[in-house]
Each structure stands twice: as structure tokens, then as C-alpha cells.
Scaffold this active site. Sequence first.
Site, short mmCIF file in Angstrom:
data_model
loop_
_atom_site.label_atom_id
_atom_site.label_comp_id
_atom_site.label_asym_id
_atom_site.label_seq_id
_atom_site.Cartn_x
_atom_site.Cartn_y
_atom_site.Cartn_z
N ASP A 1 0.83 -1.35 0.07
CA ASP A 1 0.17 0.01 -0.24
C ASP A 1 0.89 1.21 -0.14
O ASP A 1 1.71 1.44 1.03
CB ASP A 1 -0.81 0.01 1.29
CG ASP A 1 -1.87 1.21 1.19
OD1 ASP A 1 -1.57 2.19 0.57
OD2 ASP A 1 -2.98 1.20 2.08
N ASN B 1 2.96 2.44 -10.72
CA ASN B 1 1.93 2.75 -11.62
C ASN B 1 0.58 2.99 -10.78
O ASN B 1 -0.36 3.50 -11.17
CB ASN B 1 1.51 1.34 -12.23
CG ASN B 1 0.55 1.14 -12.64
OD1 ASN B 1 -0.07 1.70 -13.67
ND2 ASN B 1 -0.57 0.41 -11.92
N TYR C 1 -6.18 16.00 -9.89
CA TYR C 1 -5.25 14.85 -10.36
C TYR C 1 -4.25 15.54 -11.44
O TYR C 1 -3.10 14.94 -11.35
CB TYR C 1 -6.42 14.05 -11.39
CG TYR C 1 -5.95 12.89 -12.02
CD1 TYR C 1 -5.42 11.79 -11.52
CD2 TYR C 1 -5.36 13.00 -13.51
CE1 TYR C 1 -4.62 10.70 -12.28
CE2 TYR C 1 -4.93 11.94 -14.08
CZ TYR C 1 -4.84 10.88 -13.72
OH TYR C 1 -4.10 9.76 -14.28
P1 NAP Z 1 -7.06 1.44 -11.91
O1 NAP Z 1 -7.84 0.59 -13.03
O2 NAP Z 1 -7.95 2.35 -11.18
O3 NAP Z 1 -6.03 0.82 -11.39
C1 NAP Z 1 -5.46 1.48 -10.16
C2 NAP Z 1 -4.39 0.75 -9.53
O4 NAP Z 1 -3.82 1.20 -8.49
C3 NAP Z 1 -5.18 -0.44 -8.52
O5 NAP Z 1 -4.73 -1.83 -8.77
C4 NAP Z 1 -5.42 0.09 -7.33
O6 NAP Z 1 -5.57 -0.79 -6.26
C5 NAP Z 1 -3.97 0.96 -7.25
N1 NAP Z 1 -3.95 1.67 -6.01
C6 NAP Z 1 -4.83 2.75 -5.74
N2 NAP Z 1 -4.20 3.49 -4.43
C7 NAP Z 1 -3.22 2.47 -4.05
C8 NAP Z 1 -2.40 2.52 -3.13
N3 NAP Z 1 -2.49 3.53 -2.13
N4 NAP Z 1 -1.42 1.62 -2.78
C9 NAP Z 1 -1.18 0.47 -3.72
N5 NAP Z 1 -2.05 0.53 -4.77
C10 NAP Z 1 -2.98 1.52 -5.10
O7 NAP Z 1 -6.39 2.71 -12.87
P2 NAP Z 1 -5.38 2.70 -14.28
O8 NAP Z 1 -6.23 3.22 -15.30
O9 NAP Z 1 -4.87 1.33 -14.30
O10 NAP Z 1 -4.15 3.56 -13.83
C11 NAP Z 1 -2.94 3.07 -13.45
C12 NAP Z 1 -1.83 4.22 -13.67
O11 NAP Z 1 -2.23 4.86 -14.73
C13 NAP Z 1 -2.43 5.44 -12.57
O12 NAP Z 1 -1.15 6.00 -11.96
C14 NAP Z 1 -2.95 6.64 -13.50
O13 NAP Z 1 -3.05 7.55 -12.82
C15 NAP Z 1 -2.16 6.19 -14.80
N6 NAP Z 1 -3.07 6.73 -15.80
C16 NAP Z 1 -3.99 6.05 -16.31
C17 NAP Z 1 -4.77 6.72 -17.56
C18 NAP Z 1 -6.01 5.76 -18.20
O14 NAP Z 1 -6.53 6.41 -19.12
N7 NAP Z 1 -6.45 4.79 -17.52
C19 NAP Z 1 -4.40 7.53 -18.15
C20 NAP Z 1 -3.10 8.29 -17.63
C21 NAP Z 1 -2.42 7.93 -16.42
P3 NAP Z 1 -7.15 -0.95 -5.65
O15 NAP Z 1 -7.60 -2.25 -6.73
O16 NAP Z 1 -6.88 -1.52 -4.25
O17 NAP Z 1 -8.00 0.09 -5.46
#
Ligand code: NAP
Length: 276
Positions: free
Chosen positions: A62, A89, A193
Site C-alpha cells: 500500500d 503505477n 489529479y
Molecule cells: P485503475 O484500474 O483504477 O488501477 C489503479 C491501481 O492502483 C489499482 O490496482 C489500485 O488498487 C491501485 N492503487 C490505488 N491506490 C493505491 C495505494 N495506495 N497503494 C497501492 N495500490 C494502489 O487505474 P489505471 O487506469 O490502471 O491506472 C494506472 C495508472 O495509470 C495510474 O497511475 C493512473 O493515474 C495512470 N493513468 C491512467 C490513464 C487511463 O486512461 N486509464 C491515463 C493516464 C494515466 P485497488 O484495486 O486496491 O484500488
Amino acid sequence: MSNVQVAVVTGSNKGIGLAIVRALCKQFPGDVYLTSRDPGRGQAAVAQLQQEGLRPLFHQLDIDDLQSIRALRDFLKEKYGGLNVLVNNAGIAFKVHDTTPFPVQAEVTLKTNFFGTRNVCTELLPLMKPYGRVVNVSSMVSSSALGGCSQELQQKFRSDTITEEELVQLMTKFVEDTKKNVHQKEGWPNTAYGVSKIGVTVLSRIQARLLNEKRKGDHILLNACCPGWVRTDMAGPKATKSPEEGAETPVYLALLPSNADAPHGQFVSDKTVRPW
Ligand code: NAP
């Protein structure tokens, strides 16, 4: 102590992180750790990849919890004597229509995306082995949010001499300014964000500079990146990329060959260095 290479991906029980682990299991010549703050969700994700014939390992992490970060640090130190690949990530984003008061959104978002990521770096970067690769998952939103900052803030965030302490002060000031409802008057854009991801991109630039100063001979490459707009729980089903496509740039940066000396300290999307 094992001589096996080791890779760690934060927040990898779902979304882009899970896709990064899947790709690393296929391409990285060593142990790959899927990490999750919740062991149940993490083990379920490991089981899913095992069904696909892959062999990820699991460790709880975490990034909001310093004890959890330090437990992983101690484990890596003891079992592997360090770390070869770190992909930061894990991240959160409030939905656009979320009615949580903005100062709360600012505090919670910065806590994980900036301060949590920074704490992971503080504890794990000293463990990076020569030729290590560090990838901080930021966002194109960091660039657009930078454009929404006052000229004075833009200058600070683009500075080649800004220190980590100065960056931390600025990120802290943003949260404080939202509480006093003066953040826009103080030159901040109206996106928690976006500001958190400015923090991740600028932190990456600072860390790369420190590696140049302190560990040049170790050939470690550290970059920030944007995965693109990716269909995950965070971005929703209308996004243009699959999680596997979103993983491509982070995985490219995580697997830069040992004879590469670039990119380093850059902001990368679609495997291309972008201006900051
Ligand atoms: P997601 O599906 O919501 O996954 C986020 C992951 O981060 C989940 O495994 C979540 O765990 C974990 N997380 C959140 N808080 C945490 C903590 N305190 N400690 C450990 N793990 C934690 O989002 P995603 O789209 O895959 O995003 C991944 C990364 O890409 C992020 O940094 C996001 O900002 C970036 N990003 C995404 C996009 C997009 O279009 N999706 C675009 C640009 C950047 P839980 O399941 O426990 O919540």
C-alpha cells in the site's frame, strides 16, 4: 540471497498495472512481483495470470502506508539484494462528477499519487541495481495541467534546478491553497489529479538528475510516462486503448536494453519523448 533479477509493479491487481505485470512475465528475465494493497485482490489477480500460464509472484504494498513500503524494501533487500525494475503505477482519480469537496479530493489525490509515489521512490531507489530501470506512470494530464499553471509556477516546474524539497513544498502548498479556496488565485489549475501528476513528472526529472549526479556509472534509467487513454476502472469503457496497449510504453521503458543511455529523465508517451 538470490541472483535472480527482480521487477516490482505497484498497484498491479487490475488495470494498466496488471497488464504491465502480464507483459513483464512474458518478457522480463527474472521474478515479477504483482503488488496490491489488498492481499485478496492481489492473490485473485495472480490466480488469473496463472490461469494464463504465467508465474507472477505476490507481495502486499500500500503506497499510502510507509510500514508497508518498508516491509517490501526489507524483503527485496534480503531476498534479492536490491531491485532491477520498478514501475510506479499505483494511482487514483476521483470521477468527474464526484461531489467530494475539492480540498478533500486534492488532499486524497496528492496523498497517493504524489506523496505515496515519492515515498516508494525514497525507500526503493537506493536499492536499484546497476542498469536498473524505473518507470513512473504519470499522465498527459500533467502537461495540460502545467499549461494551466501561472507563468511563475510553470517556470518552477520546468526548472532544471528545482529540488525535491521545493517540489514537496509546492505540492503541499497546493493542498493548503485548496483548503483556503485560493488555489486559482495562487496560479494553480482546477485539477487535483493534474497537479498530482505534475508532481510525478517533475519528481521523475529531479530523480533522474540526482542519479546523474550520484550514480552516473550505474547506468540506471528513470523516466515518467503516459500510458495513453486506457479502458480501466479509472478511465471507463470509452477510452481508446486496451490495458495491454496502455502497458506498452511503461513496459518499453522498463525493458530498455543495457546498452541504452536514453531516454532518461524524460516524459514519454507512445514510446516517444515529449516536451515538458
Ligand atoms: P485503475 O484500474 O483504477 O488501477 C489503479 C491501481 O492502483 C489499482 O490496482 C489500485 O488498487 C491501485 N492503487 C490505488 N491506490 C493505491 C495505494 N495506495 N497503494 C497501492 N495500490 C494502489 O487505474 P489505471 O487506469 O490502471 O491506472 C494506472 C495508472 O495509470 C495510474 O497511475 C493512473 O493515474 C495512470 N493513468 C491512467 C490513464 C487511463 O486512461 N486509464 C491515463 C493516464 C494515466 P485497488 O484495486 O486496491 O484500488
